[in-house]
Design a protein around this motif. Structure first.
Motif, PDB file in Angstrom:
ATOM      1  N   ALA A 150       7.141  10.432  10.621  1.00  0.00           N
ATOM      2  CA  ALA A 150       7.651  10.952   9.395  1.00  0.00           C
ATOM      3  C   ALA A 150       8.774   9.937   8.961  1.00  0.00           C
ATOM      4  N   ALA A 151       9.360   9.057   9.761  1.00  0.00           N
ATOM      5  CA  ALA A 151      10.254   7.858   9.367  1.00  0.00           C
ATOM      6  C   ALA A 151       9.209   6.908   8.835  1.00  0.00           C
ATOM      7  N   LEU A 152       8.299   6.411   9.212  1.00  0.00           N
ATOM      8  CA  LEU A 152       7.168   5.603   8.497  1.00  0.00           C
ATOM      9  C   LEU A 152       6.974   5.917   7.175  1.00  0.00           C
ATOM     10  N   GLU A 153       6.373   7.344   7.157  1.00  0.00           N
ATOM     11  CA  GLU A 153       5.969   7.780   5.978  1.00  0.00           C
ATOM     12  C   GLU A 153       7.371   7.579   4.595  1.00  0.00           C
ATOM     13  N   THR A 154       8.547   7.730   5.213  1.00  0.00           N
ATOM     14  CA  THR A 154       9.678   7.641   4.140  1.00  0.00           C
ATOM     15  C   THR A 154       9.711   6.162   3.951  1.00  0.00           C
ATOM     16  N   VAL A 155       9.461   5.079   4.748  1.00  0.00           N
ATOM     17  CA  VAL A 155       9.336   3.746   4.403  1.00  0.00           C
ATOM     18  C   VAL A 155       8.160   3.793   3.424  1.00  0.00           C
ATOM     19  N   LEU A 156       7.240   4.062   3.636  1.00  0.00           N
ATOM     20  CA  LEU A 156       6.026   3.964   2.734  1.00  0.00           C
ATOM     21  C   LEU A 156       6.211   4.687   1.345  1.00  0.00           C
ATOM     22  N   SER A 157       6.933   5.674   1.501  1.00  0.00           N
ATOM     23  CA  SER A 157       7.290   6.243   0.062  1.00  0.00           C
ATOM     24  C   SER A 157       8.250   5.488  -0.607  1.00  0.00           C
ATOM     25  N   THR A 158       9.181   4.851  -0.181  1.00  0.00           N
ATOM     26  CA  THR A 158       9.951   3.920  -0.665  1.00  0.00           C
ATOM     27  C   THR A 158       9.218   2.551  -1.354  1.00  0.00           C
ATOM     28  N   ILE A 159       8.428   2.393  -0.651  1.00  0.00           N
ATOM     29  CA  ILE A 159       7.527   0.997  -1.061  1.00  0.00           C
ATOM     30  C   ILE A 159       6.818   1.486  -2.126  1.00  0.00           C
ATOM     31  N   GLN A 160       6.096   2.608  -2.129  1.00  0.00           N
ATOM     32  CA  GLN A 160       5.266   3.062  -3.129  1.00  0.00           C
ATOM     33  C   GLN A 160       6.087   3.187  -4.563  1.00  0.00           C
ATOM     34  N   GLY A 161       7.253   3.686  -4.332  1.00  0.00           N
ATOM     35  CA  GLY A 161       8.378   3.948  -5.387  1.00  0.00           C
ATOM     36  C   GLY A 161       8.636   2.759  -6.182  1.00  0.00           C
ATOM     37  N   LYS A 162       8.995   1.661  -5.370  1.00  0.00           N
ATOM     38  CA  LYS A 162       9.066   0.087  -6.017  1.00  0.00           C
ATOM     39  C   LYS A 162       7.895  -0.303  -6.582  1.00  0.00           C
ATOM     40  N   LEU A 163       6.811  -0.277  -5.939  1.00  0.00           N
ATOM     41  CA  LEU A 163       5.572  -0.543  -6.411  1.00  0.00           C
ATOM     42  C   LEU A 163       5.215   0.179  -7.843  1.00  0.00           C
ATOM     43  N   GLU A 164       5.469   1.357  -8.065  1.00  0.00           N
ATOM     44  CA  GLU A 164       5.272   2.152  -9.366  1.00  0.00           C
ATOM     45  C   GLU A 164       6.111   1.650 -10.521  1.00  0.00           C
ATOM     46  N   ILE A 165       7.497   1.279 -10.026  1.00  0.00           N
ATOM     47  CA  ILE A 165       8.609   0.963 -11.000  1.00  0.00           C
ATOM     48  C   ILE A 165       8.150  -0.470 -11.562  1.00  0.00           C
ATOM     49  N   LEU A 166       7.509  -1.503 -10.467  1.00  0.00           N
ATOM     50  CA  LEU A 166       7.148  -2.680 -10.872  1.00  0.00           C
ATOM     51  C   LEU A 166       6.016  -2.807 -11.838  1.00  0.00           C
ATOM     52  N   ALA A 167       5.038  -1.747 -11.431  1.00  0.00           N
ATOM     53  CA  ALA A 167       3.838  -1.873 -12.083  1.00  0.00           C
ATOM     54  C   ALA A 167       4.149  -1.264 -13.583  1.00  0.00           C
ATOM     55  N   GLN A 168       5.084  -0.576 -13.863  1.00  0.00           N
ATOM     56  CA  GLN A 168       5.337  -0.197 -15.229  1.00  0.00           C
ATOM     57  C   GLN A 168       6.290  -1.195 -15.812  1.00  0.00           C
ATOM     58  N   THR A 169       6.814  -2.043 -15.176  1.00  0.00           N
ATOM     59  CA  THR A 169       7.747  -3.127 -15.560  1.00  0.00           C
ATOM     60  C   THR A 169       6.957  -4.086 -16.190  1.00  0.00           C
ATOM     61  N   VAL A 170       5.999  -4.457 -15.255  1.00  0.00           N
ATOM     62  CA  VAL A 170       5.281  -5.781 -15.748  1.00  0.00           C
ATOM     63  C   VAL A 170       4.350  -5.567 -17.107  1.00  0.00           C
ATOM     64  N   LEU A 171       4.304  -4.331 -17.373  1.00  0.00           N
ATOM     65  CA  LEU A 171       3.511  -4.000 -18.573  1.00  0.00           C
ATOM     66  C   LEU A 171       4.216  -4.302 -19.787  1.00  0.00           C
ATOM     67  N   LEU A 172       5.704  -4.407 -19.740  1.00  0.00           N
ATOM     68  CA  LEU A 172       6.422  -4.427 -20.659  1.00  0.00           C
ATOM     69  C   LEU A 172       6.687  -6.139 -21.004  1.00  0.00           C
ATOM     70  N   ASP A 173       7.182  -6.445 -22.409  1.00  0.00           N
ATOM     71  CA  ASP A 173       7.186  -7.765 -22.936  1.00  0.00           C
ATOM     72  C   ASP A 173       8.257  -8.382 -22.021  1.00  0.00           C
ATOM     73  N   LEU A 174       8.118  -9.335 -21.071  1.00  0.00           N
ATOM     74  CA  LEU A 174       9.002  -9.787 -20.406  1.00  0.00           C
ATOM     75  C   LEU A 174       8.930 -11.432 -20.425  1.00  0.00           C
ATOM     76  N   PRO A 175      10.156 -12.259 -20.430  1.00  0.00           N
ATOM     77  CA  PRO A 175       9.902 -13.698 -20.079  1.00  0.00           C
ATOM     78  C   PRO A 175       8.843 -14.137 -18.919  1.00  0.00           C
TER      79      PRO A 175
END
Length: 158
Positions: free
Chosen positions: A100-125
């Motif tokens: 369960a603790a590892l699944e929480t770690v995994l969930s955090t990583i997946q959350g960060k990946l989702e945020i970054l995946a959305q962010t790199v689609l934006l107009d960035l330097p």
């Protein structure tokens, strides 16, 4: 200035005009660089671990992106590695509940990946895009290793 255009100002100014011999001045500069990077890493580790718990809301997601922009790429990635390693180690120390603790770690990583995946689609330097792409690569590795630990029912670190 790094090859990616990142500038890291020293925490303490090193006087160029001082009357020190060159070797002593270079040693002071080296010490200043090490101290600056050590402080940046400490700040990045602390801020990343505090932002991880808040990824579910908009302000937490924005805080994570601002954190990633704030630090040089190598410092940011190293801070991510440190926090992930500590999280996995802590998860494996959970008696009878490491999955369960590892699944929480995994969930955090997946959350960060989702945020970054959305962010790199934006107009960035370009330098920000490179930094986010490097972080995505590291987080994908962390996700895969964490998922392997879960799949293989790893329950402790020994």
């Amino acid at each position: 200035v790094s090859k990616d255009g990142e500038v890291v100002p020293l925490n303490n100014v090193i006087q160029v005009a001082s009357k020190l011999p060159v070797k002593q001045w270079l040693k002071k500069l080296e010490d200043g660089m090490q101290n600056t990077l050590a402080q940046l890493l400490l700040d990045a580790v602390q801020q990343d671990s505090s932002s991880a718990a808040q990824l579910a809301n908009d302000s937490g997601r924005q805080m994570f992106i601002e954190w990633a922009k704030q630090f040089p790429a190598q410092v940011m990635i190293l801070a991510t590695l440190i926090n992930w390693s500590m999280s996995v180690d802590n998860a494996l120390k959970e008696d009878g509940n490491s999955k369960a603790a590892l699944e929480t770690v995994l969930s955090t990583i997946q959350g960060k990946l989702e945020i970054l995946a959305q962010t790199v689609l934006l107009d960035l330097p370009s330098e920000a895009r490179k930094k986010f792409e490097q972080l995505i690569t590291e987080l994908v590795h962390q996700r895969d290793v964490t998922q392997s630990l879960i799949d293989e029912n790893v329950a402790n670190s020994t």
